[in-house]
Design a protein around this motif. Structure first.
Motif, PDB file in Angstrom:
ATOM      1  N   LEU A 184      -1.976  10.008   7.624  1.00  0.00           N
ATOM      2  CA  LEU A 184      -1.552  10.426   6.547  1.00  0.00           C
ATOM      3  C   LEU A 184      -1.845   9.640   5.177  1.00  0.00           C
ATOM      4  N   SER A 185      -2.715   8.852   5.193  1.00  0.00           N
ATOM      5  CA  SER A 185      -2.817   7.940   4.089  1.00  0.00           C
ATOM      6  C   SER A 185      -3.235   8.443   3.030  1.00  0.00           C
ATOM      7  N   ILE A 186      -4.126   9.533   2.921  1.00  0.00           N
ATOM      8  CA  ILE A 186      -4.525  10.378   1.971  1.00  0.00           C
ATOM      9  C   ILE A 186      -3.431  10.971   0.979  1.00  0.00           C
ATOM     10  N   VAL A 187      -2.573  11.481   2.028  1.00  0.00           N
ATOM     11  CA  VAL A 187      -1.079  12.123   1.618  1.00  0.00           C
ATOM     12  C   VAL A 187      -0.535  11.080   0.536  1.00  0.00           C
ATOM     13  N   PHE A 188      -0.293   9.921   1.327  1.00  0.00           N
ATOM     14  CA  PHE A 188       0.728   8.919   0.600  1.00  0.00           C
ATOM     15  C   PHE A 188       0.068   8.235  -0.519  1.00  0.00           C
ATOM     16  N   ASP A 189      -1.575   8.125  -0.622  1.00  0.00           N
ATOM     17  CA  ASP A 189      -2.144   7.777  -1.666  1.00  0.00           C
ATOM     18  C   ASP A 189      -2.012   8.840  -2.954  1.00  0.00           C
ATOM     19  N   GLU A 190      -2.295   9.975  -2.610  1.00  0.00           N
ATOM     20  CA  GLU A 190      -1.947  10.950  -3.683  1.00  0.00           C
ATOM     21  C   GLU A 190      -0.462  11.107  -4.341  1.00  0.00           C
ATOM     22  N   LEU A 191       0.508  10.873  -3.269  1.00  0.00           N
ATOM     23  CA  LEU A 191       1.905  11.207  -3.761  1.00  0.00           C
ATOM     24  C   LEU A 191       2.132   9.859  -4.611  1.00  0.00           C
ATOM     25  N   ILE A 192       1.782   8.579  -4.116  1.00  0.00           N
ATOM     26  CA  ILE A 192       2.199   7.342  -4.917  1.00  0.00           C
ATOM     27  C   ILE A 192       1.535   7.270  -6.266  1.00  0.00           C
ATOM     28  N   GLY A 193       0.118   7.650  -5.938  1.00  0.00           N
ATOM     29  CA  GLY A 193      -0.801   7.883  -7.136  1.00  0.00           C
ATOM     30  C   GLY A 193      -0.257   8.542  -8.347  1.00  0.00           C
ATOM     31  N   LYS A 194       0.554   9.698  -7.952  1.00  0.00           N
ATOM     32  CA  LYS A 194       0.998  10.346  -8.859  1.00  0.00           C
ATOM     33  C   LYS A 194       2.503  10.267  -9.500  1.00  0.00           C
ATOM     34  N   PHE A 195       3.083   9.576  -8.357  1.00  0.00           N
ATOM     35  CA  PHE A 195       4.750   9.332  -8.745  1.00  0.00           C
ATOM     36  C   PHE A 195       5.049   7.904  -8.876  1.00  0.00           C
ATOM     37  N   GLY A 196       3.969   7.107  -8.482  1.00  0.00           N
ATOM     38  CA  GLY A 196       4.453   5.566  -8.376  1.00  0.00           C
ATOM     39  C   GLY A 196       5.255   5.143  -7.329  1.00  0.00           C
ATOM     40  N   TYR A 197       5.458   4.012  -7.029  1.00  0.00           N
ATOM     41  CA  TYR A 197       6.377   3.397  -5.949  1.00  0.00           C
ATOM     42  C   TYR A 197       7.747   3.622  -6.541  1.00  0.00           C
ATOM     43  N   SER A 198       8.430   4.463  -6.176  1.00  0.00           N
ATOM     44  CA  SER A 198       9.439   4.796  -6.641  1.00  0.00           C
ATOM     45  C   SER A 198      10.542   5.224  -5.748  1.00  0.00           C
ATOM     46  N   ASP A 199      11.700   4.563  -5.504  1.00  0.00           N
ATOM     47  CA  ASP A 199      12.625   4.901  -4.471  1.00  0.00           C
ATOM     48  C   ASP A 199      13.373   6.110  -4.976  1.00  0.00           C
TER      49      ASP A 199
ATOM     50  N   THR B  83       0.810  -1.170   0.089  1.00  0.00           N
ATOM     51  CA  THR B  83      -0.046  -0.145  -0.052  1.00  0.00           C
ATOM     52  C   THR B  83       0.922   1.151  -0.037  1.00  0.00           C
ATOM     53  N   PRO B  84       0.220   2.312  -0.550  1.00  0.00           N
ATOM     54  CA  PRO B  84       1.107   3.608  -0.451  1.00  0.00           C
ATOM     55  C   PRO B  84       1.507   3.875   0.857  1.00  0.00           C
ATOM     56  N   THR B  85       0.767   3.771   1.897  1.00  0.00           N
ATOM     57  CA  THR B  85       1.031   4.071   3.427  1.00  0.00           C
ATOM     58  C   THR B  85       2.242   3.298   3.706  1.00  0.00           C
ATOM     59  N   ALA B  86       2.173   1.822   3.712  1.00  0.00           N
ATOM     60  CA  ALA B  86       3.409   1.052   3.894  1.00  0.00           C
ATOM     61  C   ALA B  86       4.612   1.411   3.242  1.00  0.00           C
ATOM     62  N   PHE B  87       4.555   1.733   2.124  1.00  0.00           N
ATOM     63  CA  PHE B  87       5.692   2.270   1.298  1.00  0.00           C
ATOM     64  C   PHE B  87       6.234   3.388   1.905  1.00  0.00           C
TER      65      PHE B  87
END
Length: 263
Positions: A46-61, A7-11
């Motif tokens: 902060l789950s909404i924050v993380f969802d929007e961030l990963i939704g926009k830029f992907g699971y990127s290190d 999930t974006p939050t876990a990432f």
């Protein structure tokens, strides 16, 4: 360290944990450790924050796409946008503007005095014991500058010997140039805090929103023009500033601030 992509939050939570561990091992950025720890402990908020961030830029290190890393870093460093920081910036802003006016006034008055002194020595019969040229001024002002003494002094003195006084500005000309330079300077701009924040009334939420959003418009490596939703930014503020329950902000409050100061 492999970051979980369940999930974006876990990432994002694992990402921040890794950065915090790295910072503590050095140790660096100690003033931001409490904010990072709070983001980890309250990651669900902060789950909404993380969802929007990963939704926009992907699971990127951080080595794959800088935007996730730099935006998360921007979030935990945004604690400096709290009211105390804005108040200090306002005080400095006011003083800088006052100093600019003072420098212009003093320079103009000094230039007039220097011109009058020259006139009197030329017309009153009094003998000036010594004369200070612009080269003398530079020499006097650079006595403790060893680089100047080593590299520049003799070359400048040679120029002074080659060209007589009519080729050089007078002391009053130099002082007048200070007044002219200061007079045409625009109002000072803060690298982080917006002009609206500096000129407006003190408000934790307003100051934070304007300064936080402004960073995405500045020349840096953050994603240009990116904006979190109103609800997401409200969650960021509540966690980063650790607001008490009775002071929590809302998405509606963020929407009003953004609308009011976008016009």
């Amino acid at each position: 360290m492999m970051l979980p992509k369940t999930t974006p939050t876990a990432f994002c939570q694992a990402f921040i944990e890794r950065e915090l561990e790295s910072n503590k091992s050095k140790p660096i950025w100690m003033s931001y450790w409490p904010v990072m720890e709070r983001m980890i402990d309250r990651a669900d908020e902060l789950s909404i924050v993380f969802d929007e961030l990963i939704g926009k830029f992907g699971y990127s290190d951080k080595y794959e796409n800088l935007y996730v890393w730099l935006t998360l870093e921007h979030i935990w460093m945004s604690s400096r946008f709290c009211k105390s920081g804005a108040i200090q910036a306002r005080v400095a802003f006011k003083e800088l503007n006052e100093l600019q006016k003072t420098i212009v006034d003093l320079s103009e008055r000094l230039a007039i005095a220097l011109k009058r002194q020259d006139e009197l020595y030329e017309s009153s019969g009094f003998i000036q014991p010594d004369y200070q040229t612009v080269i003398d001024m530079i020499e006097d002002g650079s006595q403790n500058n060893h680089e100047y003494q080593w590299e520049v002094s003799e070359k400048l003195k040679a120029l002074g010997g080659e060209y007589d006084l009519k080729y050089w500005p007078t002391r009053s000309d130099i002082v007048e140039s200070i007044a002219f330079f200061e007079e045409i300077q625009p109002p000072p701009k803060h690298i982080e805090i917006s002009e609206n924040t500096l000129k407006g009334r003190t408000s934790d939420i307003k100051d934070f929103v304007l300064s936080f959003d402004k960073k995405f418009n500045d020349s840096n490596d953050l994603p240009c023009g990116f904006r979190f939703s109103n609800n997401a930014l409200a969650d960021i503020i509540n966690v980063v500033l650790d607001l008490p329950v009775d002071k929590l902000t809302t998405g509606d409050a963020i929407r009003i601030i953004r609308y009011r100061y976008s016009r």
